[in-house]
Design a protein around this motif. Structure first.
Motif, mmCIF file in Angstrom:
data_model
loop_
_atom_site.group_PDB
_atom_site.id
_atom_site.type_symbol
_atom_site.label_atom_id
_atom_site.label_comp_id
_atom_site.label_asym_id
_atom_site.label_seq_id
_atom_site.Cartn_x
_atom_site.Cartn_y
_atom_site.Cartn_z
ATOM 1 N N VAL A 277 0.806 -1.281 0.026
ATOM 2 C CA VAL A 277 0.012 -0.090 -0.048
ATOM 3 C C VAL A 277 0.817 1.237 0.046
ATOM 4 N N MET A 278 0.548 2.108 -0.989
ATOM 5 C CA MET A 278 1.481 3.266 -0.952
ATOM 6 C C MET A 278 0.567 4.665 -0.998
ATOM 7 N N GLN A 279 0.791 5.501 -0.199
ATOM 8 C CA GLN A 279 0.352 6.767 -0.322
ATOM 9 C C GLN A 279 1.425 7.759 -1.491
ATOM 10 N N HIS A 280 0.880 8.149 -2.267
ATOM 11 C CA HIS A 280 1.643 8.823 -3.620
ATOM 12 C C HIS A 280 1.014 10.313 -3.772
ATOM 13 N N ARG A 281 2.034 11.301 -3.928
ATOM 14 C CA ARG A 281 1.786 12.688 -4.208
ATOM 15 C C ARG A 281 2.461 12.999 -5.455
ATOM 16 N N SER A 282 1.586 13.659 -6.531
ATOM 17 C CA SER A 282 1.960 13.965 -7.794
ATOM 18 C C SER A 282 3.172 15.193 -7.545
ATOM 19 N N PRO A 283 3.771 15.514 -8.682
ATOM 20 C CA PRO A 283 4.648 16.835 -8.502
ATOM 21 C C PRO A 283 3.593 17.901 -8.454
ATOM 22 N N GLU A 284 2.466 17.951 -9.062
ATOM 23 C CA GLU A 284 1.579 18.900 -8.813
ATOM 24 C C GLU A 284 0.735 19.025 -7.288
ATOM 25 N N GLY A 285 1.001 18.059 -6.651
ATOM 26 C CA GLY A 285 0.576 17.978 -5.204
ATOM 27 C C GLY A 285 -0.627 17.305 -5.107
ATOM 28 N N ARG A 286 -1.281 16.522 -6.042
ATOM 29 C CA ARG A 286 -2.540 15.615 -6.016
ATOM 30 C C ARG A 286 -1.852 14.346 -5.436
ATOM 31 N N ALA A 287 -2.671 13.842 -4.118
ATOM 32 C CA ALA A 287 -2.489 12.984 -3.307
ATOM 33 C C ALA A 287 -3.428 11.542 -3.962
ATOM 34 N N ARG A 288 -2.694 10.346 -3.610
ATOM 35 C CA ARG A 288 -3.533 9.145 -3.865
ATOM 36 C C ARG A 288 -3.198 8.161 -2.885
ATOM 37 N N ILE A 289 -4.048 7.114 -2.779
ATOM 38 C CA ILE A 289 -3.731 5.817 -2.127
ATOM 39 C C ILE A 289 -3.706 4.720 -3.248
ATOM 40 N N GLY A 290 -2.601 4.142 -3.401
ATOM 41 C CA GLY A 290 -2.704 2.773 -4.313
ATOM 42 C C GLY A 290 -2.324 1.579 -3.519
ATOM 43 N N TRP A 291 -3.070 0.554 -3.852
ATOM 44 C CA TRP A 291 -3.281 -0.851 -3.393
ATOM 45 C C TRP A 291 -2.239 -1.488 -4.790
ATOM 46 N N PHE A 292 -1.606 -2.394 -4.229
ATOM 47 C CA PHE A 292 -0.777 -3.030 -5.325
ATOM 48 C C PHE A 292 -0.875 -4.723 -5.044
ATOM 49 N N PHE A 293 -1.564 -5.355 -6.089
ATOM 50 C CA PHE A 293 -1.620 -6.649 -5.780
ATOM 51 C C PHE A 293 -0.773 -7.485 -6.503
ATOM 52 N N VAL A 294 -0.394 -8.550 -6.175
ATOM 53 C CA VAL A 294 0.575 -9.649 -6.899
ATOM 54 C C VAL A 294 -0.461 -10.759 -7.333
ATOM 55 N N ALA A 295 -0.338 -11.290 -8.736
ATOM 56 C CA ALA A 295 -0.914 -12.323 -8.997
ATOM 57 C C ALA A 295 0.052 -13.073 -10.030
ATOM 58 N N ARG A 296 0.202 -14.621 -10.058
ATOM 59 C CA ARG A 296 0.919 -15.312 -11.038
ATOM 60 C C ARG A 296 0.482 -15.926 -12.241
ATOM 61 N N ARG A 297 1.204 -16.126 -13.393
ATOM 62 C CA ARG A 297 0.972 -16.894 -14.315
ATOM 63 C C ARG A 297 1.832 -17.942 -14.481
ATOM 64 N N ALA A 298 0.946 -19.136 -14.698
ATOM 65 C CA ALA A 298 1.999 -20.365 -14.964
ATOM 66 C C ALA A 298 1.894 -20.914 -16.331
ATOM 67 N N ALA A 299 2.684 -21.634 -17.041
ATOM 68 C CA ALA A 299 2.562 -22.281 -18.264
ATOM 69 C C ALA A 299 1.316 -22.831 -18.828
ATOM 70 N N GLY A 300 0.873 -22.400 -19.579
ATOM 71 C CA GLY A 300 -0.648 -22.894 -20.064
ATOM 72 C C GLY A 300 -1.977 -22.050 -19.832
ATOM 73 N N ASP A 301 -1.610 -20.991 -18.891
ATOM 74 C CA ASP A 301 -2.555 -20.074 -18.392
ATOM 75 C C ASP A 301 -2.600 -19.130 -19.515
ATOM 76 N N ALA A 302 -3.909 -18.637 -19.787
ATOM 77 C CA ALA A 302 -4.181 -17.705 -20.734
ATOM 78 C C ALA A 302 -3.337 -16.357 -20.646
ATOM 79 N N GLU A 303 -3.067 -15.907 -22.026
ATOM 80 C CA GLU A 303 -2.096 -14.707 -21.997
ATOM 81 C C GLU A 303 -2.905 -13.384 -21.772
ATOM 82 N N PRO A 304 -2.409 -12.327 -21.350
ATOM 83 C CA PRO A 304 -3.137 -11.063 -21.040
ATOM 84 C C PRO A 304 -3.206 -10.592 -22.593
ATOM 85 N N VAL A 305 -4.287 -9.665 -22.889
ATOM 86 C CA VAL A 305 -4.479 -8.982 -24.095
ATOM 87 C C VAL A 305 -4.740 -7.684 -23.824
#
Length: 378
Positions: A277-305
């Motif tokens: 979880v990250m609190q980020h502020r842009s160079p212009e001063g706008r702030a936001r909260i970012g949630w970063f999630f991990v997912a994993r792909r294995a051989a044979g899984d559908a490819e992203p498009v």
């Protein structure tokens, strides 16, 4: 010669032909009638005090005066302002020569601040919007007519403008206008809209931040990144698939939705691991909260498009231990932080920082706990 002087001279030179555009001069009765109808729907029904910023030749100010509103109009171009004075001659309207971003009027004196095709061109639109909101009386409104047009596109999207006005509380209502050909005197295919913003009273405004979700999609020791395109923010840079949380949505559901919409993968809740979880502020001063999630792909899984080619020019897999430099800085910081074992980060830009990752620039990521140390209560 300064950029400001060049800008003023450009609009002075444009004044002679500005009204040749159907939606500028409103010379066609059908176009004029369409704008009369729309403007009445955005303004109070009773006469009000209205400030028209960046008024151009005064066409919208003229419509507002005709409906009984008390108008102050301003434009930084002397020649534009002169043409506006000619249109408003014989009325009580005042026309000033001044910068729309810094209007020389008192706070709290207007019921409406009307702005057309100005926000997108400002060097600091967030600061200007705050000033404009302060010019309103309690219950007042901003009427912002904007869009994105041309190739490469110029302007500001409705989503970006709504994000800028979110900290005001209250409400932002977007009306899309591109399909209303009578307003433009011709068919248009770009984005055109009006935002009617009713800020909450200053005494009741609370600190608010956008919440967004980001996917760190892994395939072995590689991570998927998308190249932004046509959004008006960080275009050309690489970023993780991401998006804003919608009203009433939890962060995991939002991540599943964005994954489906952006890269066409149908993930299950159990496929996601909350990584950082990250609190980020842009160079212009706008702030936001970012949630970063991990997912994993294995051989044979559908490819992203790429499901959003209007916002993304392509997807690619990149080695985690050799991330590219042409990334959005806070996304790069989040992935680096995740790899280092951090769970909570601050990433606060200072004015003058670049949105892009700068290998030799200042490090703005600050961990809030040592890696691997649990946070009390979690």
């Amino acid at each position: 010669m300064s950029t400001e002087t060049d800008n003023r001279r450009y609009w002075d030179a444009a004044a002679d032909h500005f009204d040749d555009e159907p939606d500028h001069g409103l010379r066609d009765p059908r176009v004029r009638s369409a704008w009369e109808t729309r403007l009445r729907s955005w303004l109070p029904t009773s006469p009000c005090d209205l400030l028209d910023l960046g008024c151009g030749t005064g066409s919208l100010a003229q419509l507002a005066v005709a409906d009984g509103h008390r108008v102050v109009a301003l434009d930084r171009s002397e020649r534009m302002a002169g043409r506006a004075r000619a249109k408003l001659a014989g009325t009580d309207a005042r026309v000033l020569v001044a910068d729309a971003a810094h209007p020389p009027v008192g706070t709290g004196g207007f019921d409406v601040v009307l702005v057309r095709h100005v926000v997108w061109a400002l060097p600091d639109p967030e600061a200007a919007l705050r000033r404009w909101a302060d010019l309103l009386r309690p219950g007042g409104r901003l009427v912002l007519i904007e869009g994105r047009w041309g190739s490469p596109p110029a302007g500001i999207s409705a989503d970006a403008l709504a994000e800028l006005t979110a900290p005001f509380g209250g409400s932002t209502h977007i009306e899309h206008l591109a399909q209303e050909t009578a307003l433009w005197g011709r068919a248009v295919s770009d984005e055109r809209y009006a935002a009617v913003v009713r800020p909450a009273p200053r005494s009741s405004r609370r600190h608010t931040e956008i919440v967004d979700v980001h996917l760190i999609l892994l395939r072995g020791e590689e991570v998927l990144l998308s190249r932004r395109h046509g959004t008006g923010y960080a275009d050309g840079l690489l970023h993780a698939p991401s998006g804003h949380l919608e009203d009433g949505e939890d962060v995991r559901s939002g991540m599943l939705r964005e994954t489906r919409e952006e890269i066409g993968l149908e993930l299950a809740p159990g496929d996601l691991e909350a990584a950082l979880v990250m609190q980020h502020r842009s160079p212009e001063g706008r702030a936001r909260i970012g949630w970063f999630f991990v997912a994993r792909r294995a051989a044979g899984d559908a490819e992203p498009v790429n499901r959003e080619p209007d916002k993304c020019s392509g997807l690619g897999w990149y080695p985690l231990d050799e991330l590219p430099d042409d990334m959005v800085a806070y996304c790069r910081a989040a992935i680096d932080g995740y790899r280092a074992g951090h769970r909570f980060l601050l990433h606060l830009h200072e004015s003058g920082d670049t949105i892009a990752y700068a290998p030799d620039g200042p490090a703005r990521a600050v961990p809030l706990a040592p890696p691997g140390v649990p946070v009390s209560g979690v």
